[in-house]
Design a protein around this motif. Structure first.
Motif, PDB file in Angstrom:
ATOM      1  N   VAL A  45       0.833  -1.196   0.000  1.00 55.67           N
ATOM      2  CA  VAL A  45       0.000   0.000   0.000  1.00 55.67           C
ATOM      3  C   VAL A  45       0.870   1.250   0.000  1.00 55.67           C
ATOM      4  O   VAL A  45       0.669   2.156  -0.803  1.00 55.67           O
ATOM      5  CB  VAL A  45      -0.929   0.000   1.228  1.00 55.67           C
ATOM      6  CG1 VAL A  45      -1.705   1.305   1.310  1.00 55.67           C
ATOM      7  CG2 VAL A  45      -1.870  -1.186   1.180  1.00 55.67           C
ATOM      8  N   ALA A  46       1.837   1.286   0.908  1.00 57.17           N
ATOM      9  CA  ALA A  46       2.721   2.447   1.026  1.00 57.17           C
ATOM     10  C   ALA A  46       4.015   2.014   1.687  1.00 57.17           C
ATOM     11  O   ALA A  46       4.003   1.154   2.560  1.00 57.17           O
ATOM     12  CB  ALA A  46       2.059   3.553   1.840  1.00 57.17           C
ATOM     13  N   GLY A  47       5.104   2.603   1.248  1.00 56.94           N
ATOM     14  CA  GLY A  47       6.400   2.258   1.810  1.00 56.94           C
ATOM     15  C   GLY A  47       7.226   3.496   2.078  1.00 56.94           C
ATOM     16  O   GLY A  47       7.003   4.548   1.456  1.00 56.94           O
ATOM     17  N   ILE A  48       8.155   3.360   3.004  1.00 61.32           N
ATOM     18  CA  ILE A  48       9.024   4.474   3.331  1.00 61.32           C
ATOM     19  C   ILE A  48      10.459   3.972   3.436  1.00 61.32           C
ATOM     20  O   ILE A  48      10.730   2.978   4.112  1.00 61.32           O
ATOM     21  CB  ILE A  48       8.547   5.191   4.622  1.00 61.32           C
ATOM     22  CG1 ILE A  48       9.359   6.456   4.870  1.00 61.32           C
ATOM     23  CG2 ILE A  48       8.584   4.257   5.823  1.00 61.32           C
ATOM     24  CD1 ILE A  48       8.711   7.388   5.893  1.00 61.32           C
ATOM     25  N   TYR A  49      11.345   4.644   2.720  1.00 63.99           N
ATOM     26  CA  TYR A  49      12.760   4.321   2.784  1.00 63.99           C
ATOM     27  C   TYR A  49      13.339   5.148   3.915  1.00 63.99           C
ATOM     28  O   TYR A  49      13.630   6.334   3.762  1.00 63.99           O
ATOM     29  CB  TYR A  49      13.429   4.620   1.446  1.00 63.99           C
ATOM     30  CG  TYR A  49      13.001   3.673   0.362  1.00 63.99           C
ATOM     31  CD1 TYR A  49      11.939   3.986  -0.485  1.00 63.99           C
ATOM     32  CD2 TYR A  49      13.642   2.447   0.182  1.00 63.99           C
ATOM     33  CE1 TYR A  49      11.541   3.109  -1.487  1.00 63.99           C
ATOM     34  CE2 TYR A  49      13.257   1.563  -0.812  1.00 63.99           C
ATOM     35  CZ  TYR A  49      12.206   1.901  -1.638  1.00 63.99           C
ATOM     36  OH  TYR A  49      11.815   1.027  -2.620  1.00 63.99           O
ATOM     37  N   THR A  50      13.487   4.524   5.056  1.00 70.43           N
ATOM     38  CA  THR A  50      13.805   5.255   6.279  1.00 70.43           C
ATOM     39  C   THR A  50      15.192   5.892   6.237  1.00 70.43           C
ATOM     40  O   THR A  50      15.433   6.877   6.913  1.00 70.43           O
ATOM     41  CB  THR A  50      13.689   4.336   7.496  1.00 70.43           C
ATOM     42  OG1 THR A  50      14.483   3.161   7.278  1.00 70.43           O
ATOM     43  CG2 THR A  50      12.243   3.900   7.706  1.00 70.43           C
ATOM     44  N   ALA A  56       6.662   5.978  -1.005  1.00 64.71           N
ATOM     45  CA  ALA A  56       6.004   5.595  -2.249  1.00 64.71           C
ATOM     46  C   ALA A  56       4.652   4.982  -1.924  1.00 64.71           C
ATOM     47  O   ALA A  56       4.445   4.473  -0.814  1.00 64.71           O
ATOM     48  CB  ALA A  56       6.868   4.593  -3.011  1.00 64.71           C
ATOM     49  N   TYR A  57       3.753   5.042  -2.909  1.00 67.31           N
ATOM     50  CA  TYR A  57       2.392   4.575  -2.716  1.00 67.31           C
ATOM     51  C   TYR A  57       1.924   3.734  -3.895  1.00 67.31           C
ATOM     52  O   TYR A  57       2.341   3.953  -5.040  1.00 67.31           O
ATOM     53  CB  TYR A  57       1.436   5.770  -2.581  1.00 67.31           C
ATOM     54  CG  TYR A  57       1.717   6.643  -1.391  1.00 67.31           C
ATOM     55  CD1 TYR A  57       2.533   7.754  -1.512  1.00 67.31           C
ATOM     56  CD2 TYR A  57       1.160   6.355  -0.144  1.00 67.31           C
ATOM     57  CE1 TYR A  57       2.810   8.561  -0.423  1.00 67.31           C
ATOM     58  CE2 TYR A  57       1.421   7.159   0.953  1.00 67.31           C
ATOM     59  CZ  TYR A  57       2.260   8.254   0.807  1.00 67.31           C
ATOM     60  OH  TYR A  57       2.525   9.050   1.892  1.00 67.31           O
TER      61      TYR A  57
END
Length: 121
Positions: A45-50, A56-57
């Motif tokens: 659904v959604a990701g985050i490159y910490t 991104a979605y």
């Protein structure tokens, strides 16, 4: 050891909002929210490159969902607005210790137990 605990799911009417939380013991890279509806494959659904601060979605949620992370609270969030019945699913928090594309299940080494979101029309 990474442990993830989701909360915030529930039942809402179409057009409503929910905010999911994922409390983590150790931050992954990347981290993401996935969902799985009955009879369907799990999808990102959604990701985050910490490490890079990028996110991104999935196309289906762009403009409606917002992923964020509060490092002081060790919590990742998913703000979901303008919900539709098609958003009904079990939502999972995921964290990777190895890196990789955010939307691929194989990227993630740790998963939460899930929190149910039900949207009625």
């Amino acid at each position: 050891q990474v442990q993830l605990a989701e909360s915030g799911g529930g039942s809402v009417q179409a057009g409503g909002s929910l905010r999911l939380s994922c409390k983590y013991t150790r931050r992954g890279a990347p981290m993401a929210w996935f969902r799985q509806a009955p009879g369907k494959a799990r999808e990102g659904v959604a990701g985050i490159y910490t490490r890079g601060g990028k996110w991104a979605y999935a196309e289906s949620v762009k403009g409606r969902f917002t992923i964020s992370i509060d490092v002081d609270e060790s919590t990742m969030y998913l703000q979901m607005n303008s919900l539709t019945p098609e958003d009904t699913a079990m939502y999972y928090c995921a964290a990777s210790r190895n890196g990789g594309p955010w939307s691929q299940e194989s990227t993630y080494t740790h998963w939460g137990q899930g929190t149910q979101v039900t949207v009625s029309s």
